[in-house]
Design an enzyme around this catalytic site. Structure first.
Site, PDB file in Angstrom:
ATOM      1  N   ASN A   7       0.763  -1.264   0.075  1.00  0.00           N
ATOM      2  CA  ASN A   7       0.028  -0.040   0.079  1.00  0.00           C
ATOM      3  C   ASN A   7       0.812   1.410  -0.219  1.00  0.00           C
ATOM      4  O   ASN A   7       0.525   2.298  -0.544  1.00  0.00           O
ATOM      5  CB  ASN A   7      -0.705   0.076   1.367  1.00  0.00           C
ATOM      6  CG  ASN A   7      -1.849  -1.037   1.353  1.00  0.00           C
ATOM      7  OD1 ASN A   7      -1.852  -1.915   0.372  1.00  0.00           O
ATOM      8  ND2 ASN A   7      -2.857  -1.185   2.243  1.00  0.00           N
ATOM      9  N   SER A  48      -7.686   6.366   0.550  1.00  0.00           N
ATOM     10  CA  SER A  48      -8.773   5.975   0.997  1.00  0.00           C
ATOM     11  C   SER A  48      -9.448   6.923   2.120  1.00  0.00           C
ATOM     12  O   SER A  48      -8.698   7.688   2.603  1.00  0.00           O
ATOM     13  CB  SER A  48      -8.594   4.842   1.973  1.00  0.00           C
ATOM     14  OG  SER A  48      -9.514   4.223   2.772  1.00  0.00           O
TER      15      SER A  48
HETATM   16  N1  LIG Z   1     -12.964  -0.980  -1.358  1.00  0.00           N
HETATM   17  C1  LIG Z   1     -13.016  -0.255  -0.815  1.00  0.00           C
HETATM   18  O1  LIG Z   1     -13.709   0.195  -0.010  1.00  0.00           O
HETATM   19  C2  LIG Z   1     -11.814   0.740  -0.690  1.00  0.00           C
HETATM   20  C3  LIG Z   1     -11.904   2.024  -0.279  1.00  0.00           C
HETATM   21  C4  LIG Z   1     -10.932   3.030  -0.298  1.00  0.00           C
HETATM   22  C5  LIG Z   1      -9.816   2.605  -1.094  1.00  0.00           C
HETATM   23  N2  LIG Z   1      -9.822   1.348  -1.666  1.00  0.00           N
HETATM   24  C6  LIG Z   1      -8.505   0.875  -2.308  1.00  0.00           C
HETATM   25  O2  LIG Z   1      -8.642   0.923  -3.722  1.00  0.00           O
HETATM   26  C7  LIG Z   1      -7.946  -0.101  -3.998  1.00  0.00           C
HETATM   27  C8  LIG Z   1      -8.381  -1.170  -4.977  1.00  0.00           C
HETATM   28  O3  LIG Z   1      -9.085  -2.217  -4.058  1.00  0.00           O
HETATM   29  P1  LIG Z   1     -10.519  -2.865  -4.322  1.00  0.00           P
HETATM   30  O4  LIG Z   1     -11.422  -2.565  -3.307  1.00  0.00           O
HETATM   31  O5  LIG Z   1     -10.783  -2.772  -5.822  1.00  0.00           O
HETATM   32  O6  LIG Z   1      -9.794  -4.333  -4.079  1.00  0.00           O
HETATM   33  P2  LIG Z   1      -9.111  -5.488  -5.128  1.00  0.00           P
HETATM   34  O7  LIG Z   1      -8.567  -6.525  -4.098  1.00  0.00           O
HETATM   35  O8  LIG Z   1     -10.056  -5.728  -6.015  1.00  0.00           O
HETATM   36  O9  LIG Z   1      -7.873  -4.719  -5.800  1.00  0.00           O
HETATM   37  C9  LIG Z   1      -6.696  -4.597  -5.180  1.00  0.00           C
HETATM   38  C10 LIG Z   1      -5.745  -4.270  -6.510  1.00  0.00           C
HETATM   39  O10 LIG Z   1      -4.409  -4.442  -5.957  1.00  0.00           O
HETATM   40  C11 LIG Z   1      -3.597  -5.197  -6.630  1.00  0.00           C
HETATM   41  N3  LIG Z   1      -2.354  -5.619  -5.904  1.00  0.00           N
HETATM   42  C12 LIG Z   1      -2.412  -6.220  -4.890  1.00  0.00           C
HETATM   43  N4  LIG Z   1      -1.278  -6.628  -4.275  1.00  0.00           N
HETATM   44  C13 LIG Z   1      -0.327  -6.128  -5.570  1.00  0.00           C
HETATM   45  C14 LIG Z   1       0.916  -6.086  -5.624  1.00  0.00           C
HETATM   46  N5  LIG Z   1       1.812  -6.579  -4.905  1.00  0.00           N
HETATM   47  N6  LIG Z   1       1.449  -5.668  -6.951  1.00  0.00           N
HETATM   48  C15 LIG Z   1       0.382  -5.211  -7.727  1.00  0.00           C
HETATM   49  N7  LIG Z   1      -0.756  -5.051  -7.557  1.00  0.00           N
HETATM   50  C16 LIG Z   1      -1.173  -5.556  -6.366  1.00  0.00           C
HETATM   51  C17 LIG Z   1      -4.543  -6.213  -7.068  1.00  0.00           C
HETATM   52  O11 LIG Z   1      -4.058  -7.284  -8.088  1.00  0.00           O
HETATM   53  C18 LIG Z   1      -5.806  -5.600  -7.457  1.00  0.00           C
HETATM   54  O12 LIG Z   1      -5.952  -5.213  -8.821  1.00  0.00           O
HETATM   55  C19 LIG Z   1      -6.982  -0.477  -3.115  1.00  0.00           C
HETATM   56  O13 LIG Z   1      -5.750   0.314  -3.162  1.00  0.00           O
HETATM   57  C20 LIG Z   1      -7.872  -0.271  -1.830  1.00  0.00           C
HETATM   58  O14 LIG Z   1      -6.972   0.092  -0.712  1.00  0.00           O
HETATM   59  C21 LIG Z   1     -10.519   0.170  -1.501  1.00  0.00           C
HETATM   60  C1  LIG Z   2     -15.334  -2.379   4.710  1.00  0.00           C
HETATM   61  C2  LIG Z   2     -13.811  -1.856   4.821  1.00  0.00           C
HETATM   62  C3  LIG Z   2     -13.262  -1.297   3.740  1.00  0.00           C
HETATM   63  C4  LIG Z   2     -11.898  -0.785   4.226  1.00  0.00           C
HETATM   64  C5  LIG Z   2     -11.330  -0.079   3.002  1.00  0.00           C
HETATM   65  C6  LIG Z   2     -11.292   1.354   2.893  1.00  0.00           C
HETATM   66  O1  LIG Z   2     -10.176   1.959   2.343  1.00  0.00           O
END
Ligand SMILES: NC(=O)c1ccc[n+]([C@@H]2O[C@H](COP(=O)([O-])OP(=O)(O)OC[C@H]3O[C@@H](n4cnc5c(N)ncnc54)[C@H](O)[C@@H]3O)[C@@H](O)[C@H]2O)c1
Ligand SMILES: CCCCCCO
Length: 296
Positions: free
Chosen positions: A149, A180
């Site tokens: 991250n 986030s």
């Molecule tokens: N889902 C949520 O509520 C939320 C909220 C805020 C931020 N985020 C952020 O958004 C981004 C995408 O999350 P998501 O919810 O789509 O989950 P997800 O698990 O579908 O996506 C995570 C992505 O990161 C990639 N990844 C993980 N480790 C890696 C590595 N070592 N090298 C290259 N790529 C790598 C995965 O392959 C995938 O494409 C993340 O950074 C997450 O922290 C998610």
């Molecule tokens: C449900 C918790 C989601 C946490 C990812 C926010 O970056």
């Protein structure tokens, strides 16, 4: 003389222009920037070359699909996920955009990141935007969370500076980092994850303040809770709350499509230093309270 630019001057601020231009040239550039700014929001992404790290994840895939509605010239997706069927689906969406996939693990040594980026720059000659989106959520995995991250994002950003930094004759560029809402206010049961996202927000705000030196602008997009596989089930730090995911998902969330729509709108605004809050269809640039000033 001002370095060759591969993107509209609109995203370079006036201070950057000033440091390279003789007074008599300034007017010319100011007028160009003003014209570019006026048209930037309507067709900013058209014909651009974009690298999207984690473009195949849940948020990533819908954001890639949304980007492909903007007639990019190239979308280069770097991801640890290798799903050829998703890449084929994306390639079919817009004949005006060439979609390329290259495997990439953000935790590799920075020299490996530079090698991969060199392949891309050798091929495209010019890259306008880098989106850093890799992330994991598991507060049992402390080192991995920080490595993916934060360190991975910092290294990928640092690596592309070899190709963009105007002090090296580069054209400048634009960094879009996925932070986030937990980077603003933590989910206390996942302090490691939340801290890694706070680090992303803080790091990116420094990049934005350094843009007048490097020619590279930067902002974060900070989604609220978005319904993806990442959030379905995850470990809290020291198991302080075994049901953290279930408890959080009882509250309002957004779909990946809603997130993607706001995500691309934020990219089109292209605001250096933007702190974009993306939740339930809301897109808001957060004002960050200053509590201390380094005065340098
Ligand atoms: N889902 C949520 O509520 C939320 C909220 C805020 C931020 N985020 C952020 O958004 C981004 C995408 O999350 P998501 O919810 O789509 O989950 P997800 O698990 O579908 O996506 C995570 C992505 O990161 C990639 N990844 C993980 N480790 C890696 C590595 N070592 N090298 C290259 N790529 C790598 C995965 O392959 C995938 O494409 C993340 O950074 C997450 O922290 C998610
Ligand atoms: C449900 C918790 C989601 C946490 C990812 C926010 O970056």
């Amino acid at each position: 003389m001002f370095p060759k630019l591969c993107r509209p001057l609109s995203s370079i601020n006036f201070r950057t222009v000033k440091c390279f231009c003789k007074p008599r040239q300034l007017n010319k550039y100011y007028n160009i920037i003003a014209r570019a700014n006026s048209s930037a929001s309507s067709s900013f992404l058209c014909d651009k070359n974009v690298i999207f790290v984690a473009g195949l994840g849940d948020i990533g895939l819908d954001t890639s699909k949304e980007l492909l509605k903007r007639d990019l010239k190239n979308l280069v997706i770097l991801d640890r996920i290798d799903k050829p069927e998703l890449v084929c689906e994306l390639k079919e969406l817009n004949p005006k955009t060439k979609v390329t996939f290259m495997p990439y693990d953000v935790t590799v040594p920075i020299a490996e990141s530079k090698k991969l980026l060199k392949k891309i720059f050798d091929k495209l000659k010019c890259v306008d935007i880098l989106i850093n989106g890799a992330g994991i959520l598991d507060d049992h995995k402390i080192e991995a969370t920080i490595a993916v991250n934060y360190t991975g994002l910092v290294n990928t950003t640092t690596a592309i500076m070899d190709f963009w930094d105007i002090r090296k004759g580069g054209p400048g560029g634009i960094i879009c980092n996925i932070g986030s809402v937990t980077g603003f206010n933590p989910i206390t049961q996942v302090p490691v994850y939340s801290g890694s996202k706070a680090a992303v927000v803080n790091f990116t705000s420094s990049l934005a303040k350094l843009a007048h030196i490097t020619g590279v602008t930067a902002y974060t997009v900070n989604p609220g809770i978005t319904r993806t596989s990442l959030v379905a089930k995850f470990n809290s730090w020291l198991d302080v709350e075994p049901d953290v995911a279930e408890l959080l998902l009882e509250h309002p969330t957004q779909s990946t499509k809603e997130c993607a729509a706001s995500f691309v709108k934020a990219i089109e605004k292209n605001k250096n230093g933007g702190l974009w809050f993306l939740d339930q269809g809301i897109l808001e640039d957060i004002k960050w309270d200053k509590h201390w000033d380094p005065c340098i």
